[in-house]
Design an enzyme around this catalytic site. Structure first.
Site, PDB file in Angstrom:
ATOM      1  N   SER A  16       0.800  -1.262  -0.012  1.00  0.00           N
ATOM      2  CA  SER A  16       0.090  -0.057   0.041  1.00  0.00           C
ATOM      3  C   SER A  16       0.665   1.316  -0.072  1.00  0.00           C
ATOM      4  CB  SER A  16      -1.122   0.049   1.126  1.00  0.00           C
ATOM      5  OG  SER A  16      -1.719  -0.972   1.090  1.00  0.00           O
ATOM      6  N   LYS A  57     -11.821  -4.658   9.589  1.00  0.00           N
ATOM      7  CA  LYS A  57     -12.870  -4.176   8.619  1.00  0.00           C
ATOM      8  C   LYS A  57     -14.220  -3.990   9.280  1.00  0.00           C
ATOM      9  CE  LYS A  57     -10.434  -5.109   4.491  1.00  0.00           C
ATOM     10  NZ  LYS A  57     -10.660  -5.345   3.072  1.00  0.00           N
TER      11      LYS A  57
END
Length: 408
Positions: A16, A57
């Site tokens: 990322s 999440k």
């Protein structure tokens, strides 16, 4: 200056930071947060925005003051923005990412039975996309649910399979969540894992001739959407493919194969010097691990013992990213090694005239002869390699390899 990042429990596998640097150039870092430290991190972090990955999440949702409609509907958040009043707003950019990945595959799931492996936050997003694109039925396979790995045989008629579990992800590579040979009707495999480049699941799909894609494009697409939210921008979608290609070229290993004495180590060191990649010579690593030279190992223990050690050490080195790996000339004689290299490497055949190959200190070259060895291995070298180069001079050969990979 605003700062951004990715939070998760274990992030050693993540690309990322490179992706966000390419897309937007802002300060983006990795933050490994233990589960019991999540509330404190969310409350006190100075990040202006952050992405969320396994296993948080769903855990971040109670801390968000507002949720975007799709995040609320799906029940999964992977992008969070800190508002001016300090509150957190949750979004689901994974939806855009997986939808982009699905469209890129060119496979229509409408009216098709699709199996989703895993039931976590990523699974919820995948299921939502699949249903919105007309997939029916969409079956979620979990460890303890109604549909699980013990009774998965009743779903062997699935036409597409999506893996949302971490099975096969770096560093625990070489495993697949299911045996793909059982799914005779399967015509598409999607694996959300992107490190390694080819999981064992994807390699099995390739063996069976099933179109298969890793999660790198999804990762880049969702990062683009997250960056749009972070900066109130809207980058053109064309940048997704360009960025994914660059990340793939940078993070995949460059593995050199070829005859003993063909110059793999010298060329590999040159590639390392030019690119800044970490270099590993497989023979040198074996000697370090065993505390003896390779001729000594072969003389004292035999060739099978040496080959087993070679595979064991290659298994650890090849799972890394962005390496240059010079292999031994006989690495191609063990079928398992091909899979180890293929999972994460561009494999390059280094060729050199047989008359120029040195045999000093190379037991097999001396005992069998260079020409005999070459006849035994020639087809294996060709079958294993993505492309080949003639080693006329180490530096020019290294540059040719780097340029060729940049165009793949």
């Amino acid at each position: 200056m605003k700062k951004y990042g990715l939070i998760g429990e274990k992030l050693g596998h993540s690309f990322s930071p490179q992706i966000h640097e390419m897309l937007y150039g802002y300060d983006y870092r990795l933050y490994e947060v233990p589960r019991n430290g999540l509330p404190d991190f969310l409350k006190n972090t100075g990040l202006s925005g952050f992405n969320v990955t396994i296993p948080y999440k769903q855990d971040v949702i109670p801390f968000c003051g507002t949720l975007a409609p799709n995040a609320e509907e799906i029940g999964s958040v992977n992008t969070v923005i800190r508002e001016s009043d300090g509150s957190l707003s949750g979004y689901n950019t994974d939806y855009f990412g997986f939808e982009y990945m699905l469209k890129k595959s060119g496979f229509s799931v409408s009216g098709k039975k699709v199996l989703v492996l895993g039931s976590g936050g990523a699974s919820k997003t995948v299921v939502a996309v699949l249903k919105n694109h007309g997939a029916s039925p969409v079956v979620i396979i979990s460890r303890n649910g109604e549909d699980n790995y013990e009774n998965i045989s009743r779903h062997f008629d699935a036409e597409a399979i999506v893996n949302t579990t971490p099975v096969g992800m770096y560093p625990d590579t070489g495993r697949a969540p299911v045996n793909l040979k059982d799914f005779k009707c399967c015509r598409l495999v999607l694996d959300l894992i992107y490190n390694p480049h080819r999981t064992e699941f994807l390699l099995e799909a390739e063996d069976l001739g099933i179109p298969a894609y890793n999660g790198l494009t999804m990762l880049v697409a969702q990062a683009k959407k997250a960056g749009d939210l972070f900066t109130s921008s809207n980058l053109d979608e064309d940048i997704i493919e360009k960025t994914a290609a660059l990340i793939s070229a940078q993070t995949r290993n460059i593995a050199l194969i070829g005859m003993p004495g063909s110059g793999k180590t010298t060329v590999g060191r040159k590639i390392s010097e030019i690119t800044g990649r970490e270099f590993a010579d497989l023979d040198e690593e074996i000697e370090k691990a065993l505390g003896r030279t390779i001729p000594e190992v072969i003389a004292e223990e035999g060739v099978p013992y040496f080959r087993a050690a070679e595979t064991r050490i290659l298994r650890e080195i090849s799972k890394k990213s962005g390496m240059v790996i010079a292999t031994g000339g006989g690495v191609v004689t063990i079928p398992e090694n091909r899979r180890l290299l293929k999972q994460n490497s561009f494999t390059v055949l280094i060729e050199r005239p047989l008359s120029e190959l040195e045999s000093d200190g190379r037991p097999l070259s001396q005992s069998k002869g260079v020409e005999t060895l070459y006849k035994e291995r020639k087809q294996l070298y060709l079958d294993w390699s993505d492309f080949k180069v003639n080693n006329t001079a180490p530096e020019s050969t290294a540059k040719e390899i780097i340029e060729t990979i940049s165009k793949l």
